[in-house]
Design a protein around this motif. Structure first.
Motif, short mmCIF file in Angstrom:
data_model
loop_
_atom_site.label_atom_id
_atom_site.label_comp_id
_atom_site.label_asym_id
_atom_site.label_seq_id
_atom_site.Cartn_x
_atom_site.Cartn_y
_atom_site.Cartn_z
N LYS A 173 0.96 -1.30 -0.04
CA LYS A 173 0.09 0.02 -0.09
C LYS A 173 0.71 1.28 -0.02
O LYS A 173 0.35 2.35 -0.13
N LEU A 174 2.17 1.20 0.11
CA LEU A 174 3.22 2.40 0.13
C LEU A 174 2.54 3.06 -1.08
O LEU A 174 3.05 2.48 -2.32
N ARG A 175 2.73 4.57 -0.98
CA ARG A 175 2.73 5.45 -2.07
C ARG A 175 3.56 6.44 -1.62
O ARG A 175 3.46 7.14 -0.72
N GLY A 176 4.44 6.99 -2.85
CA GLY A 176 5.26 8.09 -2.57
C GLY A 176 4.87 9.48 -2.40
O GLY A 176 5.23 10.09 -2.15
N CYS A 177 3.29 9.35 -2.83
CA CYS A 177 2.55 10.63 -2.73
C CYS A 177 2.31 10.97 -1.33
O CYS A 177 1.88 12.17 -1.20
N ASN A 178 2.48 10.18 -0.35
CA ASN A 178 2.02 10.69 0.93
C ASN A 178 2.99 9.74 2.10
O ASN A 178 2.68 8.94 2.33
N MET A 179 4.22 10.26 2.47
CA MET A 179 5.24 9.37 3.21
C MET A 179 6.16 10.65 4.01
O MET A 179 6.42 11.67 3.32
N SER A 180 6.65 9.82 4.94
CA SER A 180 7.78 10.81 5.72
C SER A 180 8.64 10.19 6.11
O SER A 180 8.49 8.83 6.66
N PHE A 181 9.88 10.57 6.29
CA PHE A 181 11.18 9.71 6.79
C PHE A 181 12.10 10.85 7.39
O PHE A 181 12.19 12.07 7.17
N TRP A 182 12.93 10.23 8.29
CA TRP A 182 14.24 11.15 8.58
C TRP A 182 15.23 11.26 7.69
O TRP A 182 15.66 10.38 7.00
N LYS A 183 15.61 12.55 7.54
CA LYS A 183 16.77 12.84 6.53
C LYS A 183 18.16 12.04 6.77
O LYS A 183 18.64 11.49 5.71
N GLU A 184 18.21 11.98 7.99
CA GLU A 184 19.79 10.98 8.18
C GLU A 184 19.46 9.63 7.76
O GLU A 184 20.43 8.96 7.26
N ASP A 185 18.25 8.91 7.79
CA ASP A 185 18.04 7.74 7.49
C ASP A 185 18.08 7.48 5.79
O ASP A 185 18.64 6.65 5.37
N PHE A 186 17.47 8.68 5.29
CA PHE A 186 17.56 8.76 3.64
C PHE A 186 18.95 8.81 3.26
O PHE A 186 19.38 8.17 2.23
N ILE A 187 19.80 9.52 4.01
CA ILE A 187 21.15 9.83 3.52
C ILE A 187 22.16 8.56 3.80
O ILE A 187 22.87 8.05 3.21
N LYS A 188 21.58 7.55 4.84
CA LYS A 188 22.27 6.38 5.07
C LYS A 188 22.07 5.45 4.00
O LYS A 188 22.99 4.56 3.78
N VAL A 189 21.02 5.43 3.24
CA VAL A 189 20.71 4.62 2.02
C VAL A 189 21.16 5.09 0.87
O VAL A 189 20.90 4.55 -0.09
N ASN A 190 21.79 6.19 0.94
CA ASN A 190 21.85 7.22 -0.25
C ASN A 190 20.81 7.80 -1.00
O ASN A 190 20.91 7.76 -2.33
N GLY A 191 19.67 7.90 -0.58
CA GLY A 191 18.54 8.48 -0.98
C GLY A 191 17.98 7.52 -2.36
O GLY A 191 17.99 6.35 -2.17
N PHE A 192 17.53 8.41 -3.23
CA PHE A 192 16.76 7.64 -4.47
C PHE A 192 17.70 7.08 -5.33
O PHE A 192 18.80 7.73 -5.46
N ASN A 193 17.27 6.12 -5.87
CA ASN A 193 18.21 5.48 -7.01
C ASN A 193 18.24 6.01 -8.33
O ASN A 193 17.30 5.80 -8.92
N GLU A 194 19.10 6.64 -8.88
CA GLU A 194 19.36 7.31 -9.96
C GLU A 194 19.29 6.37 -11.22
O GLU A 194 19.34 6.86 -12.38
N ASN A 195 19.67 5.29 -10.92
CA ASN A 195 19.58 4.15 -12.24
C ASN A 195 18.39 3.71 -12.33
O ASN A 195 18.13 2.90 -13.55
#
Length: 265
Positions: A173-195
């Protein structure tokens, strides 16, 4: 309110100023304002820039426009560039065709918790009322509104979130149109995959990497209400490639991708 994290609201957009107009209008309506808003613009024309400038003059918080050249769908890249610029610890992500309920930001911040990300659902606004909502600049919807689907999702009872369980598995049920997260966690996984190329999978693949480092998900139910403006489906020409990347991320428990937010930090 003081124990709420400070947040940056980030939204991607591409050549749909009418929808962005309603989205920004719904930001002004929030019971709790984000600390800043960043528009991640995947190469829109001047019309979008003019609209943003108009809002910047009256916006109560910084409204930042991050733009790159239009080279077909490069949403992961523009989202990474935008989040790299975010000043605050918590990121709320919505799509550029979302109208937020007035308590949307408040709900995300109320239920934000370390080691967890949040994801909500959306109510679909149907095609037959688009002319009316754009001309009237409608940003208020409820269970009785005309032209919406999934009416039960318009009901807000945040108290029920006390019974919401965390999950260590990515929800379908996950949709990117409505979600939230900690910036430090996002950086730990290197954000969105540009490939990833073209439409789709970028949000769920990133969330899978959050799970792979032990971050848990929590679904916002009866809170964080969002209304999605109808549009034609985007081309899914690259979806097989993207699905394969996500499958590898899941099976091999990949936590860090090579081409991500680190290029902009």
């Amino acid at each position: 309110m003081s124990n709420m994290p400070k947040c940056t609201l980030v939204t991607p957009t591409y050549n749909w100023p009418e929808a962005l107009d309603l989205l920004l209008s719904s930001v002004l309506n929030q019971s709790v304002l984000p600390n800043e808003v960043i528009i991640a613009d995947d190469g829109s024309s001047n019309e979008t820039e003019e609209l943003i400038k108009k809002y910047q003059q009256k916006f109560p918080v910084p409204l930042i426009h991050v733009w790159h050249e239009d080279m077909k769908n490069r949403k992961p890249a523009i989202m990474n560039k935008a989040i790299a610029k975010a000043k605050y610890e918590y990121i709320i992500e919505i799509d550029g065709d979302i109208i937020m309920n007035k308590h949307f930001v408040e709900d995300h911040l109320t239920f934000a918790e370390k080691g967890t990300y949040l994801f909500g659902s959306r109510v679909n606004i149907q095609e037959n009322i688009l002319g009316s909502i754009f001309s009237k600049k409608t940003v208020h919807f409820d269970i009785f509104s005309k032209g919406i689907k999934k009416r039960t999702r318009t009901i807000r009872i945040p108290f029920l979130m006390n019974f919401s369980k965390k999950t260590d598995i990515r929800s379908p049920k996950l949709r990117g149109c409505n979600m939230s997260f900690w910036k430090e966690d996002f950086i730990k996984v290197n954000g969105f995959n540009e490939n990833l190329v073209g439409w789709g999978i970028d949000d769920s693949e990133m969330i899978q990497r959050l799970h792979n480092i032990g971050i848990l998900g929590k679904r916002l139910k009866f809170a964080g209400l969002a209304y999605h403006i109808y549009h034609k489906e985007q081309s899914k020409s690259h979806i097989e490639i993207n699905n394969e990347i996500e499958k590898q991320t899941t099976e091999r428990k990949i936590t860090f991708i090579e081409k991500g937010i680190n290029q902009y930090l």
